[in-house]
Motif scaffolding. Structure first.
Motif, PDB file in Angstrom:
ATOM      1  N   LEU A 231     -36.867 -43.042  96.213  1.00 21.69           N
ATOM      2  CA  LEU A 231     -38.188 -43.229  96.104  1.00 21.69           C
ATOM      3  C   LEU A 231     -38.970 -42.686  97.597  1.00 21.69           C
ATOM      4  O   LEU A 231     -40.038 -42.055  97.543  1.00 21.69           O
ATOM      5  N   ILE A 232     -38.397 -43.504  98.567  1.00 23.41           N
ATOM      6  CA  ILE A 232     -38.708 -43.369 100.102  1.00 23.41           C
ATOM      7  C   ILE A 232     -38.836 -41.644 100.414  1.00 23.41           C
ATOM      8  O   ILE A 232     -39.609 -40.970 100.550  1.00 23.41           O
ATOM      9  N   LEU A 233     -37.537 -41.142  99.974  1.00 26.94           N
ATOM     10  CA  LEU A 233     -37.316 -39.903 100.395  1.00 26.94           C
ATOM     11  C   LEU A 233     -38.234 -38.927  99.556  1.00 26.94           C
ATOM     12  O   LEU A 233     -38.447 -37.852 100.156  1.00 26.94           O
ATOM     13  N   ASN A 234     -38.328 -39.133  98.067  1.00 26.98           N
ATOM     14  CA  ASN A 234     -38.960 -38.216  97.307  1.00 26.98           C
ATOM     15  C   ASN A 234     -40.595 -38.131  97.913  1.00 26.98           C
ATOM     16  O   ASN A 234     -41.014 -37.066  98.064  1.00 26.98           O
ATOM     17  N   ASN A 235     -41.000 -39.439  98.245  1.00 29.60           N
ATOM     18  CA  ASN A 235     -42.556 -39.354  98.874  1.00 29.60           C
ATOM     19  C   ASN A 235     -42.639 -38.571 100.088  1.00 29.60           C
ATOM     20  O   ASN A 235     -43.380 -37.848 100.314  1.00 29.60           O
ATOM     21  N   LEU A 236     -41.599 -38.837 100.912  1.00 28.43           N
ATOM     22  CA  LEU A 236     -41.522 -38.172 102.190  1.00 28.43           C
ATOM     23  C   LEU A 236     -41.501 -36.636 102.178  1.00 28.43           C
ATOM     24  O   LEU A 236     -42.117 -35.940 102.770  1.00 28.43           O
ATOM     25  N   VAL A 237     -40.443 -36.252 101.571  1.00 22.30           N
ATOM     26  CA  VAL A 237     -40.025 -34.932 101.284  1.00 22.30           C
ATOM     27  C   VAL A 237     -41.447 -33.965 100.337  1.00 22.30           C
ATOM     28  O   VAL A 237     -41.744 -33.012 100.884  1.00 22.30           O
ATOM     29  N   SER A 238     -41.846 -34.667  99.420  1.00 25.12           N
ATOM     30  CA  SER A 238     -42.970 -34.140  98.617  1.00 25.12           C
ATOM     31  C   SER A 238     -44.175 -33.808  99.529  1.00 25.12           C
ATOM     32  O   SER A 238     -44.879 -32.881  99.459  1.00 25.12           O
ATOM     33  N   ASN A 239     -44.570 -34.989 100.394  1.00 21.00           N
ATOM     34  CA  ASN A 239     -45.647 -34.795 101.308  1.00 21.00           C
ATOM     35  C   ASN A 239     -45.542 -33.687 102.288  1.00 21.00           C
ATOM     36  O   ASN A 239     -46.424 -32.876 102.613  1.00 21.00           O
TER      37      ASN A 239
END
Length: 135
Positions: free
Chosen positions: A31-39
């Motif tokens: 979830l952390i990675l997905n949020n940061l990568v999508s931003n």
């Protein structure tokens, strides 16, 4: 975010390194990675790049996501982690989002007694670093 990357010519690269073991819930780290990568994709420029790195450093695990995007001013950076905060300016007005992503990242990092840092330069890019103490 990731599905937008190919059509905008944005390269997402994982920095090669030795595996870094840590005790954590895989879903939360994802979830952390997905949020940061999508931003990083969302606020990037066409033809830009996103670099993801996981490093073991001084008894901690560092997860960093860097982009070559629009960047932020120090004032914008200081307001980032509130709920529903969306940085509104000429460069971001067409970008969709709830403004919840970074507050989720911050809450999850807090659960692990971790920290979230941001370094950004307008029109150059942004790096988010989440540091988790080990153990």
């Amino acid at each position: 975010g990731r599905e937008l990357a190919p059509e905008r010519g944005i390269t997402i690269a994982l920095t090669d390194g030795a595996p870094v073991p840590m005790q954590a819930d895989p879903g939360e780290i994802e979830l952390i990675l997905n949020n940061l990568v999508s931003n990083a994709v969302k606020y990037n420029r066409d033809g830009g790049r996103v670099d993801v790195a996981v490093t073991a450093r001084d008894g901690a695990v560092e997860l960093s996501v860097s982009d070559t995007g629009i960047g932020m001013t120090p004032d914008e950076q200081s307001r980032l982690f509130g709920e529903f905060v969306r940085i509104k300016n000429d460069k971001t007005r067409r970008i969709e989002g709830s403004g919840l992503g970074l507050s989720i990242v911050k809450k999850l990092a807090d659960q692990y007694a971790g920290t979230v840092d941001v370094a950004s330069t307008p029109d150059v890019g942004t790096t988010f670093t989440v540091t988790f103490p080990r153990g």
